[in-house]
Motif scaffolding. Sequence first.
Motif, PDB file in Angstrom:
ATOM      1  N   ALA A 124       0.850  -1.197   0.000  1.00 19.21           N
ATOM      2  CA  ALA A 124       0.000   0.000   0.000  1.00 19.21           C
ATOM      3  C   ALA A 124       0.884   1.245   0.000  1.00 19.21           C
ATOM      4  CB  ALA A 124      -0.914   0.006   1.230  1.00 19.21           C
ATOM      5  N   PRO A 125       0.425   2.339  -0.628  1.00 14.19           N
ATOM      6  CA  PRO A 125       1.181   3.609  -0.609  1.00 14.19           C
ATOM      7  C   PRO A 125       1.041   4.313   0.737  1.00 14.19           C
ATOM      8  CG  PRO A 125      -0.860   3.890  -1.828  1.00 14.19           C
ATOM      9  CD  PRO A 125      -0.786   2.429  -1.459  1.00 14.19           C
ATOM     10  N   ILE A 126       1.723   3.803   1.743  1.00 18.51           N
ATOM     11  CA  ILE A 126       1.545   4.283   3.107  1.00 18.51           C
ATOM     12  C   ILE A 126       1.978   5.744   3.237  1.00 18.51           C
ATOM     13  CG2 ILE A 126       2.273   3.941   5.507  1.00 18.51           C
ATOM     14  CD1 ILE A 126       2.513   0.996   4.941  1.00 18.51           C
ATOM     15  N   GLY A 127       3.055   6.124   2.537  1.00 18.65           N
ATOM     16  CA  GLY A 127       3.504   7.515   2.602  1.00 18.65           C
ATOM     17  C   GLY A 127       2.426   8.485   2.138  1.00 18.65           C
ATOM     18  N   SER A 151      -3.660  12.022   5.685  1.00 22.66           N
ATOM     19  CA  SER A 151      -4.204  12.112   7.039  1.00 22.66           C
ATOM     20  C   SER A 151      -3.688  13.346   7.767  1.00 22.66           C
ATOM     21  CB  SER A 151      -3.855  10.854   7.839  1.00 22.66           C
ATOM     22  OG  SER A 151      -4.567   9.742   7.361  1.00 22.66           O
ATOM     23  N   VAL A 152      -2.380  13.591   7.660  1.00 23.02           N
ATOM     24  CA  VAL A 152      -1.802  14.756   8.335  1.00 23.02           C
ATOM     25  C   VAL A 152      -2.349  16.047   7.740  1.00 23.02           C
ATOM     26  CG1 VAL A 152       0.340  16.011   8.774  1.00 23.02           C
ATOM     27  CG2 VAL A 152       0.288  13.518   9.018  1.00 23.02           C
ATOM     28  N   PHE A 153      -2.421  16.112   6.416  1.00 17.83           N
ATOM     29  CA  PHE A 153      -2.930  17.314   5.753  1.00 17.83           C
ATOM     30  C   PHE A 153      -4.382  17.589   6.142  1.00 17.83           C
ATOM     31  CE2 PHE A 153      -5.152  19.257   2.122  1.00 17.83           C
ATOM     32  CZ  PHE A 153      -4.446  20.448   2.018  1.00 17.83           C
ATOM     33  N   ILE A 154      -5.224  16.576   6.079  1.00 16.02           N
ATOM     34  CA  ILE A 154      -6.636  16.746   6.427  1.00 16.02           C
ATOM     35  C   ILE A 154      -6.796  17.164   7.882  1.00 16.02           C
ATOM     36  CG2 ILE A 154      -8.814  15.503   6.703  1.00 16.02           C
ATOM     37  CD1 ILE A 154      -7.955  13.793   4.276  1.00 16.02           C
ATOM     38  N   THR A 155      -6.038  16.524   8.771  1.00 16.31           N
ATOM     39  CA  THR A 155      -6.157  16.833  10.199  1.00 16.31           C
ATOM     40  C   THR A 155      -5.690  18.249  10.509  1.00 16.31           C
ATOM     41  OG1 THR A 155      -5.842  14.501  10.780  1.00 16.31           O
ATOM     42  CG2 THR A 155      -5.448  16.133  12.504  1.00 16.31           C
ATOM     43  N   ARG A 182      -7.150   9.137  -0.183  1.00 12.14           N
ATOM     44  CA  ARG A 182      -7.524   8.297   0.940  1.00 12.14           C
ATOM     45  C   ARG A 182      -6.631   8.542   2.150  1.00 12.14           C
ATOM     46  NH1 ARG A 182      -8.646   2.498  -2.130  1.00 12.14           N
ATOM     47  NH2 ARG A 182     -10.777   2.970  -2.772  1.00 12.14           N
ATOM     48  N   PRO A 183      -7.206   8.618   3.357  1.00 10.70           N
ATOM     49  CA  PRO A 183      -6.387   8.741   4.571  1.00 10.70           C
ATOM     50  C   PRO A 183      -5.872   7.380   5.017  1.00 10.70           C
ATOM     51  CG  PRO A 183      -8.700   8.835   5.144  1.00 10.70           C
ATOM     52  CD  PRO A 183      -8.644   8.755   3.637  1.00 10.70           C
ATOM     53  N   ILE A 184      -5.091   7.390   6.051  1.00 10.58           N
ATOM     54  CA  ILE A 184      -4.374   6.186   6.454  1.00 10.58           C
ATOM     55  C   ILE A 184      -5.296   5.127   7.029  1.00 10.58           C
ATOM     56  CG2 ILE A 184      -3.850   6.973   8.801  1.00 10.58           C
ATOM     57  CD1 ILE A 184      -1.041   5.760   8.384  1.00 10.58           C
ATOM     58  N   GLY A 190      -7.780  -1.422   4.577  1.00  8.82           N
ATOM     59  CA  GLY A 190      -8.483  -2.385   3.735  1.00  8.82           C
ATOM     60  C   GLY A 190      -7.592  -3.063   2.713  1.00  8.82           C
ATOM     61  N   TYR A 191      -6.471  -2.455   2.359  1.00 11.40           N
ATOM     62  CA  TYR A 191      -5.545  -3.060   1.404  1.00 11.40           C
ATOM     63  C   TYR A 191      -4.994  -4.395   1.912  1.00 11.40           C
ATOM     64  CZ  TYR A 191      -5.251   1.093  -1.580  1.00 11.40           C
ATOM     65  OH  TYR A 191      -5.533   2.118  -2.447  1.00 11.40           O
ATOM     66  N   PHE A 192      -4.954  -4.562   3.232  1.00 12.94           N
ATOM     67  CA  PHE A 192      -4.312  -5.731   3.816  1.00 12.94           C
ATOM     68  C   PHE A 192      -5.298  -6.875   4.062  1.00 12.94           C
ATOM     69  CE2 PHE A 192      -1.742  -2.073   4.720  1.00 12.94           C
ATOM     70  CZ  PHE A 192      -0.451  -2.520   4.512  1.00 12.94           C
ATOM     71  N   PHE A 193      -6.563  -6.655   3.705  1.00 13.22           N
ATOM     72  CA  PHE A 193      -7.554  -7.711   3.849  1.00 13.22           C
ATOM     73  C   PHE A 193      -8.091  -8.149   2.494  1.00 13.22           C
ATOM     74  CE2 PHE A 193      -7.523  -5.674   7.989  1.00 13.22           C
ATOM     75  CZ  PHE A 193      -7.483  -6.771   8.840  1.00 13.22           C
TER      76      PHE A 193
END
Length: 293
Positions: free
Chosen positions: A73-76, A82-86, A241-243, A248-251
């Motif tokens: 997954a593109p975790i970065g 997530s940081v930007f939205i928060t 998409r946020p973190i 869901g990528y891992f399921f």
Amino acid sequence: MAVVTGDSRGLRLAVRYLVLALVGTIFLFPLIFMVMSSFKPTAQLLSDTSSLRAFLPVGDISLDNYFAAFRRAPIGLFVFNSVFITVVTVVASLFLCSLAAFSFVYMNWKGSGLLLSIMLATLIIPFETIAIPLLLFVSRLPWIGLDGLEFGWLNTYRVQIIPWIADALTVFLFVQYFKDLPRELIEAARVEGATWWQIYRRVVMPLAGPVIATAAILKSLKMYNEQYLWPLIVVQDEAHRPIMVGLGYFFQLNVVWGEVMAYLSLITVPVLAFYLILQRAFIASIASTGVKG
């Protein structure tokens, strides 16, 4: 009359700290299990769950799960989103909610008390009851951007930010704090000819350090926790998409539990560390900032 000696007082204090340490350790067990499991292969992870080895860094320990998680997954990108939205939501919320609280407390306009009561009443409404109507609303809203007029906010940052800016709890915190500020400061500023904006910016907000710190940390935690259900509904493209949604990528297809634990560690441990590190700074700010009446 019983006399409490220094030895008995020390014994009670030691017992109290021992009980608190045991309770804290129990609450830390899931976190310890998650972090330790993130370094183990899935087969060893599952076999260790039947013993205390699940909480210990023993066996085949490596960072393979973390490398595999970044490949899956593109975790970065998710972390940046997530940081930007928060950050944007918290900054905008502190500004607009403090303005609203300022008007409720200092600008005596008709119906302010009723409107504040209605706003606070919205705290009892769960988000799940308005999620679908809000989705239908934002899917048709116009927006003027660099490409001109467009309709619909889906698959954008704004649909994850703007609906969360207005916050009744944040307004309430500012209202309660502003009510405790000396009225003489406001009256003196008005006598000197200051406008309401000047009073807000130069008199009230410089004294609002404690409530800003409290509201910021509460809003940040709320925004981080809310980045699953709503983004899952309104964001389908990967770029926004946020973190939390990235889990869901891992399921999909084969579930590798070691990678799942690695991803959970990446999205949980930094947040806890951020909170624990800044908690002392927030408490110091609240304790050291005040107004002498």
